[in-house]
Design a protein around this motif. Structure first.
Motif, mmCIF file in Angstrom:
data_model
loop_
_atom_site.group_PDB
_atom_site.id
_atom_site.type_symbol
_atom_site.label_atom_id
_atom_site.label_comp_id
_atom_site.label_asym_id
_atom_site.label_seq_id
_atom_site.Cartn_x
_atom_site.Cartn_y
_atom_site.Cartn_z
ATOM 1 N N UNK A 101 5.802 7.564 -0.329
ATOM 2 C CA UNK A 101 5.677 8.663 -1.553
ATOM 3 C C UNK A 101 6.399 9.852 -1.283
ATOM 4 N N UNK A 102 7.098 10.394 -2.043
ATOM 5 C CA UNK A 102 8.222 11.269 -1.847
ATOM 6 C C UNK A 102 7.594 12.744 -1.871
ATOM 7 N N UNK A 103 6.456 12.966 -2.939
ATOM 8 C CA UNK A 103 5.927 14.353 -3.114
ATOM 9 C C UNK A 103 6.352 15.066 -4.164
ATOM 10 N N UNK A 104 5.531 16.293 -4.309
ATOM 11 C CA UNK A 104 6.069 17.173 -5.467
ATOM 12 C C UNK A 104 6.842 18.427 -4.866
ATOM 13 N N UNK A 105 7.893 18.736 -5.433
ATOM 14 C CA UNK A 105 8.803 19.376 -5.040
ATOM 15 C C UNK A 105 9.393 20.456 -5.843
ATOM 16 N N UNK A 106 9.280 21.957 -5.486
ATOM 17 C CA UNK A 106 10.055 22.781 -6.391
ATOM 18 C C UNK A 106 11.339 22.768 -6.675
ATOM 19 N N UNK A 107 11.511 23.183 -7.858
ATOM 20 C CA UNK A 107 12.871 22.792 -8.417
ATOM 21 C C UNK A 107 14.083 23.565 -7.548
ATOM 22 N N UNK A 108 13.891 24.731 -6.834
ATOM 23 C CA UNK A 108 14.827 25.340 -6.035
ATOM 24 C C UNK A 108 14.816 24.774 -4.834
ATOM 25 N N UNK A 109 13.833 23.737 -4.139
ATOM 26 C CA UNK A 109 13.904 22.940 -3.025
ATOM 27 C C UNK A 109 14.566 21.868 -2.965
ATOM 28 N N UNK A 110 15.057 21.292 -4.329
ATOM 29 C CA UNK A 110 15.289 19.787 -4.485
ATOM 30 C C UNK A 110 16.669 19.369 -3.824
ATOM 31 N N UNK A 111 17.553 20.362 -3.430
ATOM 32 C CA UNK A 111 18.694 19.939 -2.689
ATOM 33 C C UNK A 111 18.311 19.534 -1.268
ATOM 34 N N UNK A 112 17.549 20.369 -0.530
ATOM 35 C CA UNK A 112 17.164 20.239 0.789
ATOM 36 C C UNK A 112 15.915 19.095 0.819
ATOM 37 N N UNK A 113 15.107 18.923 -0.175
ATOM 38 C CA UNK A 113 14.141 17.937 -0.175
ATOM 39 C C UNK A 113 15.066 16.439 -0.080
ATOM 40 N N UNK A 114 16.039 16.367 -0.999
ATOM 41 C CA UNK A 114 16.796 15.357 -0.785
ATOM 42 C C UNK A 114 17.195 14.770 0.417
ATOM 43 N N UNK A 115 17.841 15.830 1.421
ATOM 44 C CA UNK A 115 18.054 15.572 2.616
ATOM 45 C C UNK A 115 17.208 15.197 3.444
ATOM 46 N N UNK A 116 15.963 15.868 3.392
ATOM 47 C CA UNK A 116 14.579 15.336 4.086
ATOM 48 C C UNK A 116 14.371 14.180 3.848
ATOM 49 N N UNK A 117 14.257 13.770 2.559
ATOM 50 C CA UNK A 117 13.828 12.366 2.285
ATOM 51 C C UNK A 117 14.774 11.305 2.590
ATOM 52 N N UNK A 118 16.212 11.611 2.561
ATOM 53 C CA UNK A 118 17.225 10.893 3.249
ATOM 54 C C UNK A 118 16.828 10.365 4.730
ATOM 55 N N UNK A 169 9.524 13.819 1.011
ATOM 56 C CA UNK A 169 10.487 14.579 0.852
ATOM 57 C C UNK A 169 10.103 16.079 0.852
ATOM 58 N N UNK A 170 9.241 16.649 1.524
ATOM 59 C CA UNK A 170 8.859 17.856 1.720
ATOM 60 C C UNK A 170 9.217 18.472 3.016
ATOM 61 N N UNK A 171 10.322 19.270 2.637
ATOM 62 C CA UNK A 171 10.909 20.200 3.589
ATOM 63 C C UNK A 171 9.719 20.917 4.605
ATOM 64 N N UNK A 172 9.857 20.833 6.013
ATOM 65 C CA UNK A 172 8.928 21.393 6.888
ATOM 66 C C UNK A 172 7.851 20.512 7.264
ATOM 67 N N UNK A 173 7.754 19.327 6.679
ATOM 68 C CA UNK A 173 6.406 18.507 7.145
ATOM 69 C C UNK A 173 7.077 17.145 7.846
ATOM 70 N N UNK A 181 0.954 -1.163 0.003
ATOM 71 C CA UNK A 181 0.068 -0.071 0.110
ATOM 72 C C UNK A 181 0.920 1.192 -0.039
ATOM 73 N N UNK A 182 0.393 2.465 -0.019
ATOM 74 C CA UNK A 182 1.161 3.623 -0.459
ATOM 75 C C UNK A 182 0.901 4.307 1.250
ATOM 76 N N UNK A 183 1.857 5.367 1.155
ATOM 77 C CA UNK A 183 1.760 6.252 2.311
ATOM 78 C C UNK A 183 0.757 7.260 1.924
ATOM 79 N N UNK A 184 0.269 7.996 2.782
ATOM 80 C CA UNK A 184 -0.762 9.076 2.373
ATOM 81 C C UNK A 184 -0.411 10.322 1.580
ATOM 82 N N UNK A 185 -1.343 10.520 0.643
ATOM 83 C CA UNK A 185 -0.782 11.497 -0.507
ATOM 84 C C UNK A 185 -0.474 13.137 0.266
ATOM 85 N N UNK A 186 -1.159 13.227 1.135
ATOM 86 C CA UNK A 186 -0.748 14.535 1.676
ATOM 87 C C UNK A 186 -1.967 15.662 1.256
#
Length: 263
Positions: A105-122, A75-79, A59-64
């Motif tokens: 599920x990682x989520x939709x991320x703005x291009x300028x947040x991608x580096x931070x989002x990767x750290x969050x996801x890891x 992958x969402x910073x601040x969440x 099954x999937x984690x919640x969609x948000x």
């Protein structure tokens, strides 16, 4: 020939979940996989699968927040707190229902947040692997045509995270449809990434309909999976052209028998 599961997020969409489980069994499938089953008690899902001797895969984690188009939280910073809530929900449901895997599920991320989002996801994936060592956690790159801005769209991006975290229960969801749309070279990628593939899914490219049309020669894919010794399931995650039952002719068209599908 690989063994096939029915993805009940897409198949028989006109029916309640428990009726979809019944329909999958009648069609000859011996395994099912879900998207977001959380409005149905997990013991009801477990019992329905047991009644039909069906294996419940994942099954999937919640969609948000759908209004914000999040499509996942990992992958969402601040969440972080919201992700932990969704993770605990998925783990609890998987254990209670008998599911063996969770698509994080990682989520939709703005291009300028991608580096931070990767750290969050890891960090979030490392947490998930610790909280659910008994569950396979699946990472699924999603093509940018269908979901613009989704955190990753290539298998290599997901594998780099898996290698960085080093947790044995984190694997790739190799969706042939998404790989076909995003990058192609399906057979070589199956061979290259086989050790970290935890699940395979299929649908026609580019239509995402039954896998008997379009650009991908699925008999070649199945032959390659056999050659490589893939022992997992192949999830049928396609959008039926019309009714699901009416569209099951693809099974015979591709030379698959119900006997084979039982795995």
């Amino acid at each position: 020939m690989p063994k096939f599961s029915a993805n009940l997020g897409f198949l028989w969409p006109d029916r309640p979940l428990l009726e979809r489980i019944d329909a999958a069994a009648r069609a000859g499938f011996k395994a099912v996989e879900l998207h977001w089953p959380y409005d149905v008690p997990p013991d009801a899902v477990r019992n329905a699968c047991a009644d039909h001797d069906l294996v419940l895969l994942g099954l999937n984690t919640a969609i948000g927040d759908t209004g914000k188009g999040e499509f996942g939280l990992a992958a969402l910073p601040g969440r972080r707190a919201d992700f932990e809530t969704s993770l605990d929900q998925a783990i609890t449901y998987a254990r209670a229902s008998g599911a063996s895997s969770i698509h994080v599920m990682a989520g939709v991320v703005a291009a300028n947040d991608k580096a931070e989002a990767r750290r969050v996801l890891a960090k979030n994936l490392a947490l998930a692997s610790e909280r659910a060592p008994d569950v396979t956690l699946l990472l699924e790159p999603i093509n940018q045509r269908d979901k613009p801005g989704y955190f990753y769209s290539t298998i290599g991006e997901a594998v780099s995270l898996i290698e960085e975290i080093g947790a044995p229960n984190i694997k790739v969801m190799f969706d042939v449809y998404h790989v076909g749309v995003s990058e192609g070279d399906i057979l070589k990628k199956l061979e290259k990434y086989l050790p970290v593939i935890g699940h395979v899914q299929i649908a026609a490219v580019p239509s995402r309909a039954e896998p008997d049309e379009g650009e991908i020669a699925y008999p070649a894919v199945f032959t390659e999976l056999d050659r490589l010794g893939y022992e997992g399931w192949v999830g049928c995650e396609y959008r039926p052209r019309a009714g699901t039952d009416e569209g099951l002719g693809w099974i015979n068209a591709l030379g698959i028998s119900l006997q084979t599908m039982t795995g």
